[in-house]
Scaffold this active site. Sequence first.
Site, PDB file in Angstrom:
ATOM      1  N   ARG A  14       0.945  -1.184   0.199  1.00 44.16           N
ATOM      2  CA  ARG A  14       0.121   0.064   0.048  1.00 44.16           C
ATOM      3  C   ARG A  14       1.049   1.283   0.005  1.00 44.16           C
ATOM      4  NH1 ARG A  14      -2.203  -0.130   5.982  1.00 44.16           N
ATOM      5  NH2 ARG A  14      -0.538  -0.371   7.318  1.00 44.16           N
ATOM      6  N   ASN A  44      -5.277   7.412   4.132  1.00 39.53           N
ATOM      7  CA  ASN A  44      -4.900   6.712   5.166  1.00 39.53           C
ATOM      8  C   ASN A  44      -3.536   7.095   5.674  1.00 39.53           C
ATOM      9  OD1 ASN A  44      -6.024   4.808   7.453  1.00 39.53           O
ATOM     10  ND2 ASN A  44      -4.113   3.771   6.628  1.00 39.53           N
ATOM     11  N   GLU A  45      -3.147   7.343   6.528  1.00 38.56           N
ATOM     12  CA  GLU A  45      -1.936   7.441   7.377  1.00 38.56           C
ATOM     13  C   GLU A  45      -0.911   8.260   6.469  1.00 38.56           C
ATOM     14  OE1 GLU A  45      -2.033   4.409  11.081  1.00 38.56           O
ATOM     15  OE2 GLU A  45      -1.129   3.731   9.164  1.00 38.56           O
ATOM     16  N   GLU A  73      -7.967   4.592  15.335  1.00 41.47           N
ATOM     17  CA  GLU A  73      -7.691   3.249  15.589  1.00 41.47           C
ATOM     18  C   GLU A  73      -6.943   2.993  16.860  1.00 41.47           C
ATOM     19  OE1 GLU A  73      -4.982   1.885  12.231  1.00 41.47           O
ATOM     20  OE2 GLU A  73      -6.290   2.988  10.577  1.00 41.47           O
ATOM     21  N   TRP A 114       3.205  -5.882  13.591  1.00 39.58           N
ATOM     22  CA  TRP A 114       4.395  -5.262  12.862  1.00 39.58           C
ATOM     23  C   TRP A 114       5.421  -4.731  13.646  1.00 39.58           C
ATOM     24  CZ3 TRP A 114       4.258  -0.533  15.506  1.00 39.58           C
ATOM     25  CH2 TRP A 114       3.067  -0.346  16.034  1.00 39.58           C
ATOM     26  N   GLN A 161      -3.232 -10.742   8.986  1.00 41.76           N
ATOM     27  CA  GLN A 161      -3.589 -12.004   9.856  1.00 41.76           C
ATOM     28  C   GLN A 161      -3.266 -12.102  11.349  1.00 41.76           C
ATOM     29  OE1 GLN A 161      -2.380 -15.849   8.062  1.00 41.76           O
ATOM     30  NE2 GLN A 161      -2.312 -14.646   6.204  1.00 41.76           N
ATOM     31  N   HIS A 183      -2.845  -9.634  13.521  1.00 38.40           N
ATOM     32  CA  HIS A 183      -3.514  -8.648  14.116  1.00 38.40           C
ATOM     33  C   HIS A 183      -4.854  -8.792  14.825  1.00 38.40           C
ATOM     34  CE1 HIS A 183      -4.257  -4.357  14.753  1.00 38.40           C
ATOM     35  NE2 HIS A 183      -3.174  -3.900  14.390  1.00 38.40           N
TER      36      HIS A 183
END
Length: 635
Positions: free
Chosen positions: A105, A143-144, A316, A324, A365, A367
């Site tokens: 991303r 996003n971010e 969030e 991460w 997956q 998280h």
Amino acid sequence: MKRTLGACYYPEHWPEEIWAEDAARMVEAGLTWIRIGEFSWSKIEPNPGELRWDWLDRAIETLGARGLKVVLGTPTATPPRWMADRHPDMFAVDAMGQVRGFGSRRHYCFSHHGYFAESQRITRLMAERYGANPHVAAWQTDNEYGCHDTILSYSEAAKVAFREWLRAAFDGDIDALNLAWGNVFWSMEYHSFAEIGLPNLTVTEPNPAHVLAFKRFSSDQVVAFNRAQVEIIKAHSVAPISHNYMGRITEFDHFKVGQDLEIATWDSYPLGFLEDRVGATPEEQRTYARQGDPDFQALHHDLYRAVGRGRWWVMEQQPGPVNWAPYNPAPLPGMVRLWTWEAFAHGAEAVCYFRWRQAPFAQEQMHAGLLRPDSKDAPAIVEARAVAREMLDAPEVQPAQAPVAILFDYDADWAWSTQPHGAGLSYFQLILDHYKALRRAGQTMDILPPTTRDFSGYQLILAPGMMHMPDDLKSALAASGAEVLYGPRSGARDGHFSIPTTPLPPALPGLEVTVARVESLRPDMPIALTGGGAAHLYLEELEGSAEVILSTTDRAPVAMRAGRQTYCGGWLDAAGLDRLIETLGEAAGLALRKMPEGIRTRRTATEEFWFNHRAEPVETEVGLLPAAGVFRRAL
Ligand code: GAL
């Protein structure tokens, strides 16, 4: 404003048959806000121009029908694969010249005109379709910004745009640029703006003025990218617009982006941060492994309250182990509740958990979410429900001015990282160290943007490390009537990163101090202060007639004071900073406390909060606080 909870949801990840049940469970858990859409471009527009809104229409309707409010994200952080065929040169390029391509991303360069137009196009289509939708009660742009090191791009598009940015900044006068940057040094003079390259792939360090200008330019590109989306959304919707910022991301000026938005939000992952962003010692990392640093989140809450000009959320919130960080432990029972209440104590309007259900596939997956991949409750939802119940009798959000302020300047962070002068010296860390000392003294703080000129109501103001200080800021601080702390390195550079020579820095009105020499220190070579504590990492040699209030055991002045202004030329360790804050806090008339290790307190206009960040109960002046305990009382 009522305090609310929410969650981040990805309807496109789940069979449509379970959306309605998800929505019902969200309501049952006490959630109000559901953020969706921010990575869904390939589902909205599977092929160029082929738009599929039907699923998103139904997702919004399913959530809205149950009374949930939607935060709709523009999907521009994840352009689909076909975009790369349309714009093969849209990717950012790293400092080593490597293209940062498709497959995860944030794969775009802010300066690429083609992608900029695509981002406007998809934003316009989304705003036209949902701008008047009664369930879309807020927006999020992209996003971010800055996640995964994506602000600085050394692409061809960036080079062309940077030259134009410089031409405008110097009014087309290349000699003015040469003079301001000191390009006579090493024969770096240019004859035209078209000769200027990007400050990467040089043999050794490029000119720091060049580097700093490139960072300022790169930040402005983010502001422009965001503003373009905001203008489009505003033409179609009256709902407030937000962006979700991050922890310790300083590569763009959040205050400038925030000027265009109604709400600042950020993404709080206390355990992930402790491992890789706080600068904690190994012992602190062990002590707080399941709780997170006691101050790092609080600092960001205060920072983003300022970026949002009073209105801010956690978009969030970490609900369990993340995927991460170097190590990803589970939070201590009670911490999800504590983190939520702590955000409210700092004036958050909403806390949204990331994410509703753990994904069984792809990058995240591992998280956690509020639900497990099999849809059973994960531990965090139990704590979210508890907060939802406790919130029923809690007062509304009422931001109140704190007695203490810290100036935070993104430009100063870029200046420090451009020429730190010692390994690991960082402006952000300096601010965090000061913030921690104030919290250890039981203080409630505001963070202020560097453009602040009205300081009325503050008793103590800290402006450490602000490398370039405009003259009107210096005079506003001197005239504020508050106790003011400067240094190290405050006022140390002019606007183009040269040392002012007439007079030597910091050149503060009414404070007779100059910096005669600076040195950086090995981390294992602290210099002891008379009376306790030490200067470490960085120390200045001070001259002048002001009163010496801290000195080394060799009698060299470290902090000097005249009237209500103090300049400290050393990076002090915790014990040194505690002494300095005590002296200035008393002079400012603050009610100082000595907080037990891991205990923190904060006041709002109507409430007082105490938090125990330790893994064991701690005796405090408001009673025994259990591990991860929260105490709150009305004032
Ligand atoms: C944030 C991001 C989310 C998700 C999350 C995982 O940085 O906005 O999309 O990746 O981290 O912790």
